[in-house]
Design a protein around this motif. Structure first.
Motif, short mmCIF file in Angstrom:
data_model
loop_
_atom_site.label_atom_id
_atom_site.label_comp_id
_atom_site.label_asym_id
_atom_site.label_seq_id
_atom_site.Cartn_x
_atom_site.Cartn_y
_atom_site.Cartn_z
N THR A 1 0.86 -1.19 0.00
CA THR A 1 0.00 0.00 0.00
C THR A 1 0.90 1.24 0.00
N TYR A 2 0.78 2.07 -1.05
CA TYR A 2 1.63 3.26 -1.19
C TYR A 2 0.94 4.47 -0.56
N VAL A 3 1.59 5.06 0.47
CA VAL A 3 1.13 6.32 1.04
C VAL A 3 1.61 7.47 0.17
N THR A 4 2.82 7.31 -0.34
CA THR A 4 3.41 8.26 -1.29
C THR A 4 4.00 7.45 -2.44
N GLY A 5 3.80 7.96 -3.66
CA GLY A 5 4.31 7.22 -4.81
C GLY A 5 3.23 6.31 -5.40
N ASP A 6 3.56 5.69 -6.55
CA ASP A 6 2.58 4.86 -7.25
C ASP A 6 3.11 3.51 -7.70
N GLY A 7 4.25 3.09 -7.13
CA GLY A 7 4.79 1.80 -7.48
C GLY A 7 5.70 1.81 -8.69
N LYS A 8 6.04 3.02 -9.20
CA LYS A 8 6.94 3.14 -10.34
C LYS A 8 8.23 3.84 -9.89
N TRP A 9 9.35 3.37 -10.45
CA TRP A 9 10.61 4.04 -10.17
C TRP A 9 10.59 5.46 -10.74
N TYR B 1 10.39 10.22 -3.46
CA TYR B 1 10.55 8.97 -2.71
C TYR B 1 9.21 8.24 -2.67
N ALA B 2 9.24 7.00 -2.23
CA ALA B 2 8.02 6.21 -2.04
C ALA B 2 7.90 5.88 -0.56
N ARG B 3 6.68 6.02 -0.07
CA ARG B 3 6.42 5.67 1.33
C ARG B 3 5.36 4.56 1.34
N ILE B 4 5.67 3.49 2.03
CA ILE B 4 4.83 2.30 2.01
C ILE B 4 4.36 1.95 3.41
N ASN B 5 3.07 1.66 3.54
CA ASN B 5 2.54 1.21 4.82
C ASN B 5 1.16 0.56 4.60
N PRO B 6 1.05 -0.76 4.66
CA PRO B 6 2.09 -1.75 5.02
C PRO B 6 2.63 -2.45 3.77
#
Length: 467
Positions: A52-60, A65-70
């Motif tokens: 689950t991306y809080v920030t970002g969309d799963g693409k480099w 930055y990407a923030r993931i939780n969880p």
């Protein structure tokens, strides 16, 4: 990154250096893919990974930055099942992401049909099964051979499987092979019989399955409802446990050959063969037939009893009759290998029925030779097949006992092979010729003559051998 302490965790991901020809990092727009190494369990997890991306969309390269939780790592496994030409009994022990039959079988181009306990599936035509149930087995037919590959999350091998009274089509959930008696210990008190496509197991009497194995499917017949829980881990007993039945291989006959291995069979357990005045020897065969004379199952006798016979049922979806039909009476025959002679024998039913399919299985004893009509005339039949290129069968009949010779000659009248030379009782006989001469050498292609003499009776026929 080496995980230490509690989250959050920071992970640096390096981009590709466009100044070098090597691919040494990510490129913008590529999907992020995660893996985790469990150093304690020595096991790798992912992909797939639930993120689950809080920030970002799963693409480099999207954002700074990407923030993931969880992030949840799923333990996945790929199950590969080899499907031979014809029928198979199969199961899987992983949960596929999409269990719909159309999705499960979409890459198996040679599939013709899949049978389930409650319906069937024909690719692109009909789906009477719906979704794959990991607690059940299925019966596919492929032509030619093919392969089914399924990726999914492993199923807990001790997952309870609720079984009803009567027949159940059951999957095998453990990751390792387990002796059938141990694997089915949770239901053995209520179990009449367990069937695999290669043999069957009757508690306390016979184990023609041996080990139950991942990827295979099983049919269980219960006296009453019960819950099957396969053993797992250190709690499983060992084969050294007293009373465990080792596997008894079912060796199909070479003289009595069933018409076909179809989708299902009837289990016949022969506890003994005792015929007054006749010694049954290792290498003799026992066959089971329909009343019309169709062989539906056979076994080579190895000197120990009981022995099991898998009697194959007719496939109702074909016009040809390949096996028995439920309700037909079983007929048993004995092949005496040393005499090269068939005997119809008498059977006594100890458990079950004398008719195919009227009970979960039949347990019988062979107690004698059935009265059979004595031929009224001498005869030598035309060999079959003819022409032939490997082996051919020659049948003859004798209305009275006496000295018999059956020899093969070439067109020059030279003897090539002696097939019979001895005293025979009245009856029906058959012998086989494998294209070898008396010295064990292969003969050349051409016309050959075979001739019988029994007392004053003489008869000659021709046959054609092809290389």
């Amino acid at each position: 990154m080496v995980i230490s302490g509690s989250p959050p965790y920071a992970l640096q991901a390096w981009g590709d250096d466009s100044q070098t020809p090597e691919k040494d990092g990510f490129a913008s727009g590529e999907d992020l893919v995660f893996r985790m190494w469990d150093s304690g369990g020595q096991k790798e997890y992912g992909p797939p990974v639930a993120v689950t991306y809080v920030t970002g969309d799963g693409k480099w390269g999207t954002g700074t930055y990407a923030r993931i939780n969880p992030m949840e790592f799923l333990s996945t496994r790929t199950v590969t099942l080899d499907l031979p030409l014809g029928w198979s009994w199969i199961s899987i022990n992983v949960t596929p992401p999409d269990p719909d039959m159309e999705v499960m079988w979409q890459d198996v181009s040679n599939l013709k049909i899949v049978k389930g306990y409650g319906g069937f599936y024909i690719p692109g035509v009909f789906n009477g099964i719906g979704a794959w149930n990991i607690k059940e087995m299925y019966v596919p037919y492929v032509d030619p051979e093919d392969q089914l590959v399924v990726e999914g999350e492993p199923v807990d091998p001790s997952t309870p499987i609720e079984l009803s009274e009567g027949w159940n089509w059951v999957s095998y959930l453990p990751d390792e092979a387990i002796n059938a008696e141990l694997a089915l210990a949770s239901v053995v008190d209520n179990l009449n019989i367990a069937k695999a496509y290669t043999g069957f197991y009757i508690p306390g009497l016979f184990n023609g399955i041996g080990d139950m194995k991942p990827g295979q499917g099983y049919k269980l017949h219960l006296k009453q409802a019960a819950t099957l829980i396969y053993p797992s881990g250190g709690g499983r007993p060992t084969l050294a446990k007293a009373g465990i039945l080792p596997r008894t291989k079912l060796l199909p006959g070479k003289h009595f050959v069933p018409q076909a291995r179809t989708a299902d069979y009837y289990s016949v357990l022969v506890k003994s063969v005792r015929i007054e005045g006749k010694e049954v020897e290792v290498g003799d065969e026992l066959g089971v037939f329909t009343e019309s004379g169709l062989c539906v199952g056979s076994v080579v006798l190895a000197g120990e009893f009981p022995v099991g016979i898998m009697a194959w049922a007719d496939d109702a979806q074909t016009e040809e009759v390949e096996g028995f039909k439920a309700g037909e009476v079983m007929v048993f025959k004995l092949w005496d290998a040393s005499e090269e002679r068939e005997y119809e024998v008498v059977s006594t039913v100890l458990q079950g029925s004398e008719r195919f399919g009227e009970s979960p299985m039949s347990v019988v004893a062979i107690t004698g030779i059935a009265a059979s009509p004595i031929p009224t005339t001498f005869a030598l039949e035309q060999n079959y097949p003819n022409p032939f290129n490997s082996e051919t069968t020659i049948k003859y009949q004798l209305p009275e006992a006496g000295k018999v010779t059956l020899r093969i000659f070439n067109v020059l009248g030279q003897e090539v092979r002696t097939l019979v030379d001895g005293v025979k009782e009245a009856g029906y006989y058959e012998v086989h010729w494998d294209g070898l001469d008396n010295g064990g050498r292969s003969v050349s292609a051409g016309i050959y003559i075979y001739r019988i003499q029994a007392g004053e009776f003489k008869q000659t026929r021709k046959m054609l051998f092809l290389e």
